[in-house]
Structure formats: structure tokens, C-alpha cells
Design a protein around this motif. Structure first.
Motif, PDB file in Angstrom:
ATOM      1  N   ALA A 141       3.257   4.164  -3.068  1.00  0.00           N
ATOM      2  CA  ALA A 141       2.268   3.477  -3.682  1.00  0.00           C
ATOM      3  C   ALA A 141       1.403   3.211  -2.393  1.00  0.00           C
ATOM      4  O   ALA A 141       1.547   2.511  -1.480  1.00  0.00           O
ATOM      5  N   THR A 142      -0.127   3.664  -2.488  1.00  0.00           N
ATOM      6  CA  THR A 142      -1.038   3.585  -1.372  1.00  0.00           C
ATOM      7  C   THR A 142      -2.266   2.614  -1.825  1.00  0.00           C
ATOM      8  O   THR A 142      -2.692   2.752  -3.084  1.00  0.00           O
ATOM      9  N   LYS A 143      -2.248   1.866  -0.975  1.00  0.00           N
ATOM     10  CA  LYS A 143      -3.497   0.544  -1.280  1.00  0.00           C
ATOM     11  C   LYS A 143      -4.790   1.426  -1.038  1.00  0.00           C
ATOM     12  O   LYS A 143      -5.028   2.059  -0.259  1.00  0.00           O
ATOM     13  N   TRP A 148      -4.187   0.073  -6.325  1.00  0.00           N
ATOM     14  CA  TRP A 148      -2.983   0.880  -5.798  1.00  0.00           C
ATOM     15  C   TRP A 148      -3.112   2.312  -6.388  1.00  0.00           C
ATOM     16  O   TRP A 148      -3.527   2.528  -7.429  1.00  0.00           O
ATOM     17  N   THR A 172       5.811   1.112  -0.647  1.00  0.00           N
ATOM     18  CA  THR A 172       4.289   0.460  -0.313  1.00  0.00           C
ATOM     19  C   THR A 172       4.400   0.396   1.567  1.00  0.00           C
ATOM     20  O   THR A 172       3.295   0.588   2.301  1.00  0.00           O
ATOM     21  N   SER A 219      -4.687  -4.163  -9.094  1.00  0.00           N
ATOM     22  CA  SER A 219      -3.987  -5.314  -8.386  1.00  0.00           C
ATOM     23  C   SER A 219      -3.398  -6.269  -9.232  1.00  0.00           C
ATOM     24  O   SER A 219      -2.163  -6.666  -9.123  1.00  0.00           O
ATOM     25  N   VAL A 222       0.307  -5.455 -10.311  1.00  0.00           N
ATOM     26  CA  VAL A 222       1.144  -5.334  -9.462  1.00  0.00           C
ATOM     27  C   VAL A 222       2.200  -6.720  -9.737  1.00  0.00           C
ATOM     28  O   VAL A 222       1.896  -7.741 -10.125  1.00  0.00           O
ATOM     29  N   PRO A 226       4.341  -6.817  -3.402  1.00  0.00           N
ATOM     30  CA  PRO A 226       4.477  -5.390  -3.396  1.00  0.00           C
ATOM     31  C   PRO A 226       5.252  -4.817  -2.361  1.00  0.00           C
ATOM     32  O   PRO A 226       5.499  -3.399  -2.208  1.00  0.00           O
TER      33      PRO A 226
END
Length: 392
Positions: A141-143, A148, A172, A219, A222, A226
Motif C-alpha cells: 500500500a503506497t501513500k 493509498w 505500508t 483515506s 482505511v 495503516p
């Protein structure tokens, strides 16, 4: 300890068992399995009408405030009937994630829809390399600016092909096998980049392989922290194991009943085979395994809400070891006492054996939980563990 059900719990038990006896005979089971969905939507609506889909959720979120004992009661009745509907996936698994990790806004939005039968969920936690290690997560999971982005693949997602939303574990931060750095994300099943391949499992339920390729997640989707969701995942798994133990006991009850009926009916050498003392001894062995499993399933249910993680995990692992060993013992005895007919698709006993065999592997088989029990300080010497015991 008091093992007696309360008046409300007995009423729940009677209601569910009456529903199963009316609408879920083995013939019903086979007909529901042939449906395109692999289960009965009409039965799902009946579960909602009876309040079973709302059972473990808090009253302020549209539920009935039931606990592990109530879930145990329902799952045992479901085990006797071999239900195919996504109750375990939606209410027990993903539902527990919501109860322990979701925000008030998320609960207010999703739980009423589950309770009314309008939303089905699935929990995507397993990966090809993870086996029984829930913390072994490669999905990333990439911000980004909008939330994400998820990339990865999940396997054996129970009822993943029928779910409206899927709870996905994704990393994350950290390395693949770190317990830190894991998040929970609530993903729409029709989200761009998410692909599902549904299939029937060995025991008749549905599951799916899921791939995630640049799947956007807001967001607001989530669940919890996270980077710190593993304690929630672990607790959900323990509750799930307690529920599976209860379901297995329901299967064992039915396997014993069907086998005894066969012993009383089948004739060989001019006599009912149930009059042969050696077969009576084997029937008693089945009863002993059943009662041991019932006691351990009750213990697991009572300990499922224990806040002390070590005590909870020890109790759950001890129960899962008993259930796994009893599944083999009762399954082998039941099939052998039925002779060749026990292996046919038209007869029920083989279907129950398949189900309890799969329950043994879900969230760790007996060998895995015996190791975990020993590691947690259980009264077992790790050097003395005999794996995969045989039952001749």
C-alpha cells in the motif's frame, strides 16, 4: 465454569436449528450448491430476517450485541447443515475487523447494510507464500495525495467472488515478515485495477483469487492504523478459529448421527452390523472424540473475547489441535463404517468429512497450533511433538 446456555441463547439455538431443519436438509444443500452463486440468496434473506447477520454487532450500530457464545451456537447449527452462504466470511471474519478496527463513521455506514443482508464482505489476508503466518504480507500500500494505492495478490479469499467489499491486508512499511507496518483497507469489489477469479473449494464453498494492480483507496477506506493493524488481525483470527471449532462440532454431531443410523440399518451375515461389538467400540470412539471436541470448542468460545492475547491464543490453539485430530479420527471412522457408500457424492458423510478436513487447515492446522501452543508456554515439550498423528 457454567456451561449452561441462558434462556435467550437457548431461544437462539432453537430458532436456528428449526430454520436449518426446515430449509437446509442435505437435499437442500445440494440444490443450493448448483445455483450460479454457489449458495442460496433466499437463505441469506432468512438469516437477515432472523437477525443472524446482526448478531455480533453492537446495538448502537444496528446489531444485537451478541458475543462469541452466541456465534458458537449459530455456527454449530450451521455445521450440522453444511451451509454454503458467506456467513463466516461476512459476519465472523470481516465483521470482526469492523468491530475491532473501524471508525464510528465506518461502522454506522456498513454494519446496518450487513445486518439487513444488503452487503457481503470478504477478508483477503492470505498470500501464496504466507501459509499460516498472517503477518507475512507482500501486498503493498503506497501513500499518495488522494489516499493509498494497492498492488499485490491474495489467495483463498473465502466468498471473495460474491463480496461487495473486500477487507485487504497490505504492507505500508517494513519487510515482508514484519508484524509492524501492516494496514487494513476496505476496497470496493468493482474498484478499478481489482480482478477476481472465483472458484469452488474442495468442500463446496466459494473462494476467489484476487489481484490488485494500482487499486486506488481513499483515506476514508482505511480501517484503523495503516501501520499497526496486526493485533486486530491476530484477534480476528482467534475469534474465527473459535467459530470454526463450533462449526466442526456441528459437523461431528451430524457425522455421528448419520453413522449410527447406518449401523442400525445395514445388514451383513444376516445381522445388523451395529450388533457387532467391534463396530460398537468404534462408535464409542467417535462419541469420545465428539465430546472432547465439544468441550474444547466451548473453551475456545469463552476465551475468544479474552483481552490477554497470550491466554486467548493458548486456548484457541489448544482447541484447534483437538478439532484437527478429531476431524481425522471421526472422519476416518465414519467413512470406514459406511464402507464404499461413504465415498459417493450422493451420500452426505463424505461431504462432512471434506468440510472438517478444510476446517482443520483454515488459520492453521493441528500441527501448526500445537507448535504455537508450545511456543506460548503450553504444557507441551516442543521436542516431544509428534506431527500429523495417524488414526488406524
Amino acid at each position: 465454569m457454567n456451561f449452561d446456555l441462558s434462556d435467550e441463547q437457548r431461544l437462539l439455538q432453537d430458532s436456528v436449528e428449526r430454520l436449518m431443519s426446515d430449509w437446509y436438509t442435505f437435499d437442500h444443500h445440494r440444490s443450493y450448491q448448483e445455483d450460479n452463486a454457489g449458495y442460496s440468496e433466499a437463505m441469506w434473506a432468512r438469516y437477515a430476517e432472523l437477525g443472524l447477520l446482526a448478531l455480533p454487532f453492537a446495538e448502537e450500530h444496528g446489531g444485537f450485541g451478541g458475543g462469541a457464545i452466541e456465534v458458537m451456537t449459530v455456527m454449530e447449527a450451521f455445521g450440522k447443515a453444511l451451509i454454503l452462504e458467506p456467513y463466516f466470511a461476512t459476519v465472523v471474519l470481516a465483521g470482526a475487523v469492523l468491530r475491532y478496527g473501524a471508525s464510528e463513521e465506518q461502522k454506522a455506514d456498513i454494519i446496518p447494510q450487513i445486518a439487513e443482508g444488503r452487503m457481503k464482505l470478504a477478508f483477503a489476508y492470505a498470500e501464496s507464500q504466507s501459509r499460516y503466518d498472517l503477518f507475512d504480507v507482500e501486498t503493498k500500500a503506497t501513500k499518495d495525495a488522494d489516499g493509498w494505492t494497492l498492488n499485490g495478490a491474495k489467495g483463498l479469499v473465502l466468498h471473495g467472488d460474491a463480496a461487495d467489499k473486500i477487507v485487504v491486508t497490505a504492507r505500508t512499511a517494513g519487510d515482508t515478515r514484519d508484524t509492524d507496518g501492516i494496514g487494513l483497507f476496505l476496497v470496493d469489489a468493482e474498484a478499478p485495477g481489482l480482478a477476481r477469479r472465483g472458484y469452488a473449494t474442495q468442500h463446496g464453498l466459494r473462494a476467489a483469487e484476487i489481484t490488485l494492480q494500482n487499486v486506488p483507496v481513499r483515506s476514508a477506506q482505511v480501517i484503523g492504523d495503516p501501520a499497526g493493524s496486526f493485533p486486530i488481525i491476530s484477534r480476528v483470527a482467534d475469534e474465527a478459529v473459535a467459530a470454526l471449532c463450533a462449526e466442526a462440532v456441528g459437523c461431528f454431531v451430524k457425522m455421528q448421527s448419520v453413522t449410527l443410523d447406518y449401523l442400525k440399518m445395514r445388514e451383513q451375515f444376516g445381522r445388523k452390523i451395529g450388533t457387532f461389538q467391534v463396530l460398537q467400540h468404534r462408535a464409542v470412539d467417535i462419541l469420545v472424540e465428539l465430546e472432547q471436541s465439544r468441550s474444547m470448542a466451548m473453551y475456545a468460545a469463552m476465551m475468544a473475547s479474552e483481552c490477554d492475547a497470550t491466554e486467548r491464543e493458548r486456548a484457541v490453539s489448544a482447541a484447534k489441535v483437538q478439532i484437527g485430530r478429531s476431524a481425522k479420527a471421526i472422519g476416518h471412522q465414519s467413512i470406514q463404517l459406511h464402507g464404499a457408500i461413504g465415498m459417493t457424492m450422493e451420500y452426505s458423510i463424505g461431504h462432512y468429512f471434506k468440510r472438517v478436513a478444510m476446517i482443520d487447515t483454515l488459520f492453521g492446522d493441528a500441527d501448526h497450533h500445537l507448535r504455537r501452543f508450545a511456543a506460548l508456554g503450553g504444557l507441551v515439550d516442543p521436542q516431544s511433538i509428534q506431527l500429523t498423528p495417524s488414526h488406524d
